[in-house]
Design a protein around this motif. Structure first.
Motif, PDB file in Angstrom:
ATOM      1  N   ASN A 107      96.550 -61.580 -27.295  1.00 10.12           N
ATOM      2  CA  ASN A 107      95.994 -60.162 -27.048  1.00 10.12           C
ATOM      3  C   ASN A 107      94.258 -60.177 -27.134  1.00 10.12           C
ATOM      4  O   ASN A 107      93.678 -59.888 -26.305  1.00 10.12           O
ATOM      5  CB  ASN A 107      96.437 -59.086 -27.865  1.00 10.12           C
ATOM      6  CG  ASN A 107      97.753 -58.651 -27.430  1.00 10.12           C
ATOM      7  OD1 ASN A 107      97.886 -58.034 -26.460  1.00 10.12           O
ATOM      8  ND2 ASN A 107      98.518 -59.089 -28.295  1.00 10.12           N
ATOM      9  N   ARG A 108      93.923 -60.935 -28.363  1.00 14.28           N
ATOM     10  CA  ARG A 108      92.458 -61.124 -28.566  1.00 14.28           C
ATOM     11  C   ARG A 108      91.856 -62.109 -27.203  1.00 14.28           C
ATOM     12  O   ARG A 108      90.942 -61.685 -26.512  1.00 14.28           O
ATOM     13  CB  ARG A 108      92.233 -61.788 -29.698  1.00 14.28           C
ATOM     14  CG  ARG A 108      90.784 -61.843 -30.100  1.00 14.28           C
ATOM     15  CD  ARG A 108      90.207 -62.706 -30.914  1.00 14.28           C
ATOM     16  NE  ARG A 108      89.820 -64.021 -30.107  1.00 14.28           N
ATOM     17  CZ  ARG A 108      88.929 -64.884 -30.436  1.00 14.28           C
ATOM     18  NH1 ARG A 108      88.402 -65.044 -31.667  1.00 14.28           N
ATOM     19  NH2 ARG A 108      88.508 -66.035 -29.685  1.00 14.28           N
ATOM     20  N   THR A 109      92.615 -62.922 -26.883  1.00 13.69           N
ATOM     21  CA  THR A 109      92.068 -63.936 -25.825  1.00 13.69           C
ATOM     22  C   THR A 109      92.113 -62.949 -24.386  1.00 13.69           C
ATOM     23  O   THR A 109      91.251 -63.385 -23.555  1.00 13.69           O
ATOM     24  CB  THR A 109      92.813 -65.271 -25.770  1.00 13.69           C
ATOM     25  OG1 THR A 109      94.170 -65.063 -25.335  1.00 13.69           O
ATOM     26  CG2 THR A 109      92.428 -66.030 -27.001  1.00 13.69           C
ATOM     27  N   PHE A 110      93.193 -62.519 -24.207  1.00 18.29           N
ATOM     28  CA  PHE A 110      93.245 -61.450 -22.913  1.00 18.29           C
ATOM     29  C   PHE A 110      92.151 -60.598 -23.087  1.00 18.29           C
ATOM     30  O   PHE A 110      91.195 -60.083 -22.018  1.00 18.29           O
ATOM     31  CB  PHE A 110      94.554 -60.668 -22.936  1.00 18.29           C
ATOM     32  CG  PHE A 110      95.048 -59.993 -21.601  1.00 18.29           C
ATOM     33  CD1 PHE A 110      95.881 -61.023 -20.886  1.00 18.29           C
ATOM     34  CD2 PHE A 110      94.362 -59.046 -21.032  1.00 18.29           C
ATOM     35  CE1 PHE A 110      96.246 -60.444 -19.563  1.00 18.29           C
ATOM     36  CE2 PHE A 110      94.616 -58.606 -19.894  1.00 18.29           C
ATOM     37  CZ  PHE A 110      95.656 -59.374 -19.018  1.00 18.29           C
ATOM     38  N   GLY A 111      91.664 -59.925 -24.084  1.00 17.27           N
ATOM     39  CA  GLY A 111      90.599 -59.021 -24.280  1.00 17.27           C
ATOM     40  C   GLY A 111      89.235 -59.346 -23.936  1.00 17.27           C
ATOM     41  O   GLY A 111      88.408 -58.975 -23.369  1.00 17.27           O
ATOM     42  N   GLU A 112      89.250 -60.940 -24.392  1.00 12.08           N
ATOM     43  CA  GLU A 112      87.961 -61.435 -24.006  1.00 12.08           C
ATOM     44  C   GLU A 112      87.509 -61.734 -22.716  1.00 12.08           C
ATOM     45  O   GLU A 112      86.635 -61.381 -22.190  1.00 12.08           O
ATOM     46  CB  GLU A 112      87.991 -62.971 -24.728  1.00 12.08           C
ATOM     47  CG  GLU A 112      87.775 -62.882 -26.247  1.00 12.08           C
ATOM     48  CD  GLU A 112      87.577 -64.431 -26.691  1.00 12.08           C
ATOM     49  OE1 GLU A 112      86.507 -64.940 -26.429  1.00 12.08           O
ATOM     50  OE2 GLU A 112      88.391 -65.013 -27.345  1.00 12.08           O
ATOM     51  N   ARG A 113      88.824 -61.962 -21.817  1.00 13.43           N
ATOM     52  CA  ARG A 113      88.612 -62.103 -20.565  1.00 13.43           C
ATOM     53  C   ARG A 113      88.178 -60.833 -19.861  1.00 13.43           C
ATOM     54  O   ARG A 113      87.456 -60.822 -18.914  1.00 13.43           O
ATOM     55  CB  ARG A 113      89.750 -62.654 -19.878  1.00 13.43           C
ATOM     56  CG  ARG A 113      90.310 -64.051 -20.238  1.00 13.43           C
ATOM     57  CD  ARG A 113      91.334 -64.731 -19.753  1.00 13.43           C
ATOM     58  NE  ARG A 113      91.685 -65.987 -19.899  1.00 13.43           N
ATOM     59  CZ  ARG A 113      90.920 -67.111 -19.445  1.00 13.43           C
ATOM     60  NH1 ARG A 113      90.093 -66.808 -18.504  1.00 13.43           N
ATOM     61  NH2 ARG A 113      91.107 -68.370 -19.732  1.00 13.43           N
ATOM     62  N   LEU A 114      88.874 -59.638 -20.315  1.00 16.32           N
ATOM     63  CA  LEU A 114      88.225 -58.365 -19.723  1.00 16.32           C
ATOM     64  C   LEU A 114      86.977 -58.081 -20.143  1.00 16.32           C
ATOM     65  O   LEU A 114      86.171 -57.518 -19.195  1.00 16.32           O
ATOM     66  CB  LEU A 114      88.985 -57.159 -20.317  1.00 16.32           C
ATOM     67  CG  LEU A 114      90.683 -57.420 -20.044  1.00 16.32           C
ATOM     68  CD1 LEU A 114      91.436 -56.123 -20.728  1.00 16.32           C
ATOM     69  CD2 LEU A 114      91.091 -57.385 -18.550  1.00 16.32           C
ATOM     70  N   GLY A 115      86.495 -58.424 -21.475  1.00 17.84           N
ATOM     71  CA  GLY A 115      85.212 -58.084 -21.886  1.00 17.84           C
ATOM     72  C   GLY A 115      84.004 -59.244 -20.738  1.00 17.84           C
ATOM     73  O   GLY A 115      83.037 -58.682 -20.875  1.00 17.84           O
ATOM     74  N   ARG A 116      84.819 -60.274 -20.314  1.00 20.27           N
ATOM     75  CA  ARG A 116      83.620 -61.007 -19.495  1.00 20.27           C
ATOM     76  C   ARG A 116      83.694 -60.832 -18.125  1.00 20.27           C
ATOM     77  O   ARG A 116      83.013 -61.007 -17.264  1.00 20.27           O
ATOM     78  CB  ARG A 116      84.326 -62.426 -19.657  1.00 20.27           C
ATOM     79  CG  ARG A 116      83.855 -63.092 -21.019  1.00 20.27           C
ATOM     80  CD  ARG A 116      83.848 -64.569 -20.844  1.00 20.27           C
ATOM     81  NE  ARG A 116      85.116 -64.981 -20.597  1.00 20.27           N
ATOM     82  CZ  ARG A 116      86.041 -65.618 -21.331  1.00 20.27           C
ATOM     83  NH1 ARG A 116      86.057 -65.411 -22.664  1.00 20.27           N
ATOM     84  NH2 ARG A 116      87.269 -65.962 -20.938  1.00 20.27           N
TER      85      ARG A 116
END
Length: 340
Positions: A256-265
């Motif tokens: 979930n954290r790494t998925f969120g990082e992609r959304l943040g980018r």
């Protein structure tokens, strides 16, 4: 020797099956794809989910759910939470009458806002005391590599919970028992949403202060909702609450954290999903059901609401941060600050 079945051969299901074998149980792992079951049996590897990890020779895999469940007195479910009901309808006739049913899933069902143990109880016609929940800081690759970790076995029946505890204890996997199933499940489900928020912040370039703030206020959301639903507040200070939250919000292998990082980018949901090779970030779907559950009980969950808006495309990550930071200032105890 306990006969166990684990339904779901993703990273966590395969890892838990490995733990059970190494704790001395006879284990069969069900895989949705027949080719994966064949790979596990022939090479003792699950290269798509746990690259570099050798599985025990004694771990058997099958594509036949009925065969996996035959004679099993311990059954663990490790599939995406939103698919549980549909799959369990087909599996329920094959469950032994007194089998202990274990949820390895961390989510809230869309539409019904039921926790996973509630879905299992309803579909399998099983009383709550037959159902246990395994939760806590359970990052599968680390456990599969035998790195020391602690976890929680939550069950309303203390004796049954202790029996599950004994069946999955290994030198590297240390389970604790807890009778607060509500609190343990909520901790696991809502932390996925908070981890998405942390990832979004990290993807936008924010640092440790920002992430620590999200974790802390996210824990407050989990505790508020849990208190309203009857959970023990102490649960959220333990492995199923703070422990799971910290692991998921900080680890680069936390989905979930790494998925969120992609959304943040700036990536779309579809782009992020493609980049994670189809592995499910539970928080993307659970954010809506968690929000609906909170709204039904009149609980304020601003981080969850913001993550849901981002995941639905109704809000950009930058707008999410602006809205969260523009909320009225309050006491940390949630009492509004008034002018002198």
């Amino acid at each position: 020797m306990t006969r166990a079945a684990v339904l779901g051969a993703g990273s966590w299901g395969t890892t838990f099956a490995k733990v059970l074998v190494e704790a001395g149980n006879d284990v069969t792992l069900w895989a949705r794809r027949e080719s994966l079951a064949e790979q596990i049996n022939s090479t003792h590897r699950n290269s798509g989910y746990l690259p570099g990890i050798e599985l025990p020779d004694a771990l058997a895999a099958t594509h036949d759910a009925a065969a996996a469940l035959d004679g099993a007195d311990l059954v663990a479910f490790a599939i995406p939470s939103q698919t549980l009901r549909e799959n369990l309808l087909g599996w329920a006739p094959h469950l032994a009458a007194d089998a202990t049913l274990i949820s390895l899933m961390k989510g809230v069902e869309l539409g019904t806002t039921k926790r996973m143990s509630e879905v299992i109880s309803e579909v399998a016609a099983a009383p709550a005391e037959r159902i246990a929940v395994v939760t806590g800081p359970n990052l599968a690759p680390e456990i599969a590599a035998r790195q020391p970790t602690a976890t929680v076995i939550a069950c309303t029946d203390e004796a049954r919970g202790a029996a599950v505890q004994a069946r999955c204890s290994t030198p590297y996997f240390r389970p604790y028992t807890n009778t607060d199933v509500i609190g343990c499940e909520l901790g696991g489900a809502v932390k996925n949403v908070i981890a998405l928020a942390c990832g979004i912040g990290q993807g936008m370039g924010f640092g440790h202060n920002s992430v620590a703030s999200i974790i802390t206020r996210g824990l407050a959301e989990i505790a508020r909702l849990g208190q309203q639903l009857g959970a023990d507040p102490l649960t959220f200070a333990g492995l199923a609450g703070l422990g799971d939250l910290v692991a998921s919000c900080n680890s680069p292998i936390a989905r979930n954290r790494t998925f969120g990082e992609r959304l943040g980018r700036g990536e779309t949901i579809e782009q992020a999903q493609e980049a994670t090779h189809g592995q499910v970030a539970e928080g993307v779907k659970s954010c809506r059901s968690v929000l609906e559950l909170a709204q039904h009980h009149d609980v304020d969950v601003p981080i969850t609401a913001a993550v849901d808006a981002v995941c639905s495309g109704a809000m950009t990550p930058r707008r999410m941060v602006e809205l969260l930071m523009s909320r009225s200032v309050k006491s940390e105890g949630s009492r509004p600050v008034t002018a002198p």
